[in-house]
Design a protein around this motif. Sequence first.
Motif, PDB file in Angstrom:
ATOM      1  N   THR A 159       0.703  -1.163   0.184  1.00 18.49           N
ATOM      2  CA  THR A 159      -0.186  -0.042  -0.213  1.00 18.49           C
ATOM      3  C   THR A 159       0.844   1.262  -0.011  1.00 18.49           C
ATOM      4  OG1 THR A 159      -1.721  -1.250   1.255  1.00 18.49           O
ATOM      5  CG2 THR A 159      -1.796   1.185   1.067  1.00 18.49           C
ATOM      6  N   SER A 163       1.274   3.953  -3.004  1.00 22.33           N
ATOM      7  CA  SER A 163       0.786   5.595  -2.640  1.00 22.33           C
ATOM      8  C   SER A 163       2.086   6.343  -3.106  1.00 22.33           C
ATOM      9  CB  SER A 163       0.688   5.604  -1.417  1.00 22.33           C
ATOM     10  OG  SER A 163      -0.412   4.792  -1.002  1.00 22.33           O
ATOM     11  N   VAL A 164       3.209   5.841  -2.688  1.00 18.36           N
ATOM     12  CA  VAL A 164       4.289   6.723  -3.149  1.00 18.36           C
ATOM     13  C   VAL A 164       4.812   7.080  -4.467  1.00 18.36           C
ATOM     14  CG1 VAL A 164       6.760   6.820  -2.711  1.00 18.36           C
ATOM     15  CG2 VAL A 164       5.589   6.491  -0.644  1.00 18.36           C
ATOM     16  N   ILE A 167       2.398   9.507  -5.992  1.00 20.64           N
ATOM     17  CA  ILE A 167       2.895  10.581  -5.685  1.00 20.64           C
ATOM     18  C   ILE A 167       4.003  11.160  -6.644  1.00 20.64           C
ATOM     19  CG2 ILE A 167       3.848  12.312  -4.047  1.00 20.64           C
ATOM     20  CD1 ILE A 167       2.208  10.768  -1.856  1.00 20.64           C
ATOM     21  N   LEU A 191       2.323  11.830   3.668  1.00 20.82           N
ATOM     22  CA  LEU A 191       1.796  10.519   3.522  1.00 20.82           C
ATOM     23  C   LEU A 191       2.320   9.571   4.509  1.00 20.82           C
ATOM     24  CD1 LEU A 191      -0.098   8.374   1.725  1.00 20.82           C
ATOM     25  CD2 LEU A 191       2.231   7.786   0.828  1.00 20.82           C
TER      26      LEU A 191
ATOM     27  N   THR B 159      -2.573  15.006  -1.993  1.00 20.75           N
ATOM     28  CA  THR B 159      -1.686  13.394  -1.511  1.00 20.75           C
ATOM     29  C   THR B 159      -2.490  12.463  -1.401  1.00 20.75           C
ATOM     30  OG1 THR B 159      -0.515  15.064   0.163  1.00 20.75           O
ATOM     31  CG2 THR B 159      -0.473  12.653   0.458  1.00 20.75           C
ATOM     32  N   SER B 162      -3.238  11.581  -5.168  1.00 24.24           N
ATOM     33  CA  SER B 162      -2.070  10.824  -5.901  1.00 24.24           C
ATOM     34  C   SER B 162      -1.935   9.146  -5.437  1.00 24.24           C
ATOM     35  CB  SER B 162      -0.782  11.659  -5.465  1.00 24.24           C
ATOM     36  OG  SER B 162      -0.857  12.831  -5.926  1.00 24.24           O
ATOM     37  N   SER B 163      -2.023   9.198  -3.918  1.00 24.73           N
ATOM     38  CA  SER B 163      -1.878   7.939  -3.580  1.00 24.73           C
ATOM     39  C   SER B 163      -2.794   6.974  -3.963  1.00 24.73           C
ATOM     40  CB  SER B 163      -1.947   7.932  -2.119  1.00 24.73           C
ATOM     41  OG  SER B 163      -0.996   8.724  -1.478  1.00 24.73           O
ATOM     42  N   LEU B 191      -5.491   2.465   3.148  1.00 23.26           N
ATOM     43  CA  LEU B 191      -4.633   3.814   2.883  1.00 23.26           C
ATOM     44  C   LEU B 191      -5.764   4.775   3.799  1.00 23.26           C
ATOM     45  CD1 LEU B 191      -2.352   5.697   1.643  1.00 23.26           C
ATOM     46  CD2 LEU B 191      -4.255   6.006   0.031  1.00 23.26           C
TER      47      LEU B 191
END
Lengths: 213, 213
Positions: A159, A163-164, A167, A191, B159, B162-163, B191
């Motif tokens: 996850t 997510s990173v 971004i 995040l 954020t 994007s995630s 998340l």
Amino acid sequence: MALDKEDTSERVVAIARRLLEEGGAQNLKARTIAQEAGIAVGSIYNMFGDLNGLHLAVNMRLLSELGERGAAAMASLAQKQTADTRERLLGLALAYHAYVQEYPGAWAALLAYNRGRVHASETAPYVDRLDGLFQIIADVLSEGEPYLSKEDAGHVARTLWSSVHGIVTSGYAAHSGERKAEEIWRQVDLLVTTFLEGLRHRKGALTDMGRNA
Amino acid sequence: MALDKEDTSERVVAIARRLLEEGGAQNLKARTIAQEAGIAVGSIYNMFGDLNGLHLAVNMRLLSELGERGAAAMASLAQKQTADTRERLLGLALAYHAYVQEYPGAWAALLAYNRGRVHASETAPYVDRLDGLFQIIADVLSEGEPYLSKEDAGHVARTLWSSVHGIVTSGYAAHSGERKAEEIWRQVDLLVTTFLEGLRHRKGALTDMGRNA
């Protein structure tokens, strides 16, 4: 003779990588590669099956490099005796961000390739290598956040990576250029820090809730 | 006559969209489009400048539709009188996931287009539309989490988008097919739920830490 063959294959992969970096998958042309490598077009097909096979070989290389960057980031954090989960996760995220900035074209082509695949069997070694990258993150989580079960650490690792990744690669930032990189990093920091805070508060509830969708 | 022109332009955009859905940007060929639309190749350039302009027109359409889906999700949540931030964010994420699953090719092409742009001026209206989408999320956050400043709500909205975007589009899931969609959704749930929990605990510390990278 066997060595020559390896040399040629190395050279072909390097050319393919440059072409992918410059123009994505549509830039990967057997004729161009054969000409540059000074070999027959047929040799490429003999070595890699087809252009997808060659693209896969480049991707395996990229994932290996990314794994090495991750390991280097971990080693550098160990040297500084950083045991803090947040700092270690941010260190890994920074390594990923730097790598994607260095090879934006080849990395975008890898993502597009990934999306296009249908048969899992074809990409099994590829998925294995990706799993190895997730494992670095899962290990950081297991070490620093011992309340996580092994399964949950893996789930959280995927996850966080995704997510990173979202971004870093989409870069939905309000600004461009220098300030864009800065804002992307602000998003990554927000995040990781906020998610980790939430994780520590949820603890026991995690296993149930994660499956409650 | 003016109406005819609009009709033709609509038809060209629809053809372009189908081609993008089927094969990405490299599938967008002026000759193919002209033939299908029954017009001269030059007419396409008159209407859209170049193929990038046409691609941008398709992307504007996609972003509009996504905005409509977001608004529909919000309306449906309002009808159920759902004031819970988590549920509302998950409702929006679900709408995004469904949309990307419906038009995977065209959406991947939009992302690739986005990556390739250099001049912000060229894509200003496009960025405006994207900002409109972020605003839906920022409004949910401002309403449900009143401790967030307006600026922080915007930062958090970007954020989270994007995630979720990273999870939905990269799909680094352990399984494929049916189970893959299920695991993607488990990641989105983990998340959003965990991030929100962390957000509520951080509150005041947010503004400082978000800029401390």
